[in-house]
Design an enzyme around this catalytic site. Structure first.
Site, PDB file in Angstrom:
ATOM      1  N   THR A  52      34.541  29.628  44.745  1.00 29.91           N
ATOM      2  CA  THR A  52      34.646  30.831  45.772  1.00 29.91           C
ATOM      3  C   THR A  52      33.144  30.953  46.076  1.00 29.91           C
ATOM      4  O   THR A  52      32.018  30.796  45.300  1.00 29.91           O
ATOM      5  CB  THR A  52      35.039  32.130  45.001  1.00 29.91           C
ATOM      6  OG1 THR A  52      36.160  32.161  44.556  1.00 29.91           O
ATOM      7  CG2 THR A  52      34.656  33.408  45.639  1.00 29.91           C
ATOM      8  N   ARG A  93      49.961  34.451  47.526  1.00 31.14           N
ATOM      9  CA  ARG A  93      49.395  34.643  46.305  1.00 31.14           C
ATOM     10  C   ARG A  93      47.752  35.195  46.750  1.00 31.14           C
ATOM     11  O   ARG A  93      47.256  34.731  47.602  1.00 31.14           O
ATOM     12  CB  ARG A  93      49.073  33.252  45.595  1.00 31.14           C
ATOM     13  CG  ARG A  93      48.340  33.334  44.318  1.00 31.14           C
ATOM     14  CD  ARG A  93      46.791  33.040  44.663  1.00 31.14           C
ATOM     15  NE  ARG A  93      45.986  32.733  43.390  1.00 31.14           N
ATOM     16  CZ  ARG A  93      44.554  32.742  43.344  1.00 31.14           C
ATOM     17  NH1 ARG A  93      44.045  32.647  44.490  1.00 31.14           N
ATOM     18  NH2 ARG A  93      44.100  32.566  42.188  1.00 31.14           N
ATOM     19  N   THR A 126      33.857  34.077  40.145  1.00 32.20           N
ATOM     20  CA  THR A 126      34.562  32.692  40.601  1.00 32.20           C
ATOM     21  C   THR A 126      35.559  32.223  39.380  1.00 32.20           C
ATOM     22  O   THR A 126      35.059  32.268  38.252  1.00 32.20           O
ATOM     23  CB  THR A 126      33.625  31.828  41.130  1.00 32.20           C
ATOM     24  OG1 THR A 126      34.348  30.475  41.600  1.00 32.20           O
ATOM     25  CG2 THR A 126      32.397  31.452  40.435  1.00 32.20           C
TER      26      THR A 126
HETATM   27  N1  ASP Z   1      38.605  32.918  42.193  1.00 34.71           N
HETATM   28  C1  ASP Z   1      39.217  32.319  43.455  1.00 34.71           C
HETATM   29  C2  ASP Z   1      40.946  32.572  43.417  1.00 34.71           C
HETATM   30  O1  ASP Z   1      41.254  32.271  42.197  1.00 34.71           O
HETATM   31  C3  ASP Z   1      38.957  30.845  43.329  1.00 34.71           C
HETATM   32  C4  ASP Z   1      37.926  30.635  42.666  1.00 34.71           C
HETATM   33  O2  ASP Z   1      36.669  31.142  42.703  1.00 34.71           O
HETATM   34  O3  ASP Z   1      37.544  29.374  42.233  1.00 34.71           O
HETATM   35  O4  ASP Z   1      41.327  32.582  44.503  1.00 34.71           O
END
Ligand code: ASP
Length: 306
Positions: free
Chosen positions: A163, A191, A214
């Site tokens: 993210t 989702r 993240t």
């Molecule tokens: N946290 C984010 C999600 O699950 C993706 C990520 O940060 O890798 O949508």
């Protein structure tokens, strides 16, 4: 003044935050601009745009245009922005057809009576605000189309999470955090991860600080780590102490060896930064004292130390 971003690919965005903030830009404008490329401000000098979200290349990092689509081949993005001032939050989730979701999240914060808009409703709002909704094909890159074709062939979920999370503290003492992601690759349609959920993917409080997360959003949102980090900073912890304490507590509750992918960053009003993670986690910090934008690598704690 200070700025921090998740993962090493945030370096151009943190560079941009540095130049915007030193030019006197408000932290919220700086975060939006550094994420999406926003050149409407006339009071600041021209800075070359980096267009992180809208650049199909950053889609490899699961952000905005060029990100990985859902299991039906459709790109759905989540983004949110939170300013420390009480009540200043806006978010979109499962938004289709827009390469700069953080800009829509900002409009939700400033122009909607609501705080979080999802799916078709988010797209209708965006259209009303002047955004054009693009066909799904133009939201995907060669890379993400190929990855989706491979997914259809072997139905194996791609691993990996990223993210783009940015925190900025401006000259006037405003602190703002923004996040943007296309979420888990080949996720179920609809989702939504942790990123647009206040307290989970991000949190900010004026005169205290801000945090962003993240990693595996389906798990992260069960623990509200960003809210917890800011509460600990409010009680006197440094950003690093707060990130480590929250990570330690989550690892204790999940059992360290079963803990999921998680990276945390935080910034306080002194411009001090903190991070903690369950994986090797590079983050980018604008260090005012040395006037450098540097990549720091946070390593996971070893199980033996717990
Ligand atoms: N946290 C984010 C999600 O699950 C993706 C990520 O940060 O890798 O949508």
């Amino acid at each position: 003044m200070a700025a921090v971003g998740t993962w090493s690919f945030s370096q151009p965005a943190v560079d941009r935050l540095r130049s915007l903030i030193t030019s006197g830009c408000h932290a919220t404008d700086a975060v939006e601009e550094a994420m999406a490329g926003w050149l409407k401000m006339t009071q600041i000098k021209f800075h070359p745009s980096v267009e992180m979200e809208n650049d199909p290349e950053t889609g490899r990092h699961i952000v905005g245009r060029g990100g990985f689509p859902n299991s039906e081949g459709v790109l759905e993005c989540d983004a949110a922005i939170m300013q420390g001032t009480a009540g200043k939050f806006g978010a979109v989730a499962a938004l289709r057809g827009i390469g700069t979701p953080i800009r829509v999240a900002r409009k939700v914060m400033d122009r909607s009576p609501h705080s979080l808009l999802v799916g078709d409703g988010a797209a209708i709002f965006a259209r009303e605000q002047g955004f054009s909704i693009e066909p799904n094909d133009s939201m995907l890159s060669v890379h993400s189309t190929k990855a989706y074709e491979e997914y259809l062939e072997n139905r194996q979920k791609a691993s990996g999470h990223d993210t783009l999370g940015l925190i900025a503290l401006d000259k006037m003492g405003n602190i703002t955090v923004g996040v943007s992601t296309s979420g888990a690759p080949f996720k179920s349609p609809g989702r939504v991860g942790d990123s647009p959920i206040p307290g989970s993917g991000l949190y900010a409080e004026h005169m205290v600080g801000a945090a962003a997360a993240t990693g595996d959003g389906d798990r992260i949102m069960c623990y509200c780590p960003s809210f917890q980090i800011v509460q600990l900073m409010k009680q006197g912890s440094s950003p690093n102490e707060a990130c480590c304490a929250v990570l330690k507590d989550i690892r204790r509750r999940t059992f360290p060896e079963k803990c999921f992918e998680l990276g945390l960053i935080a910034l306080n009003m002194k411009g001090e930064v903190g991070a903690a993670s369950t994986v090797e986690f590079p983050y980018v910090f604008w260090d005012m004292e040395n006037d450098s934008v540097e990549i720091r690598v946070q390593l996971p704690p070893s199980n033996k130390n717990e």
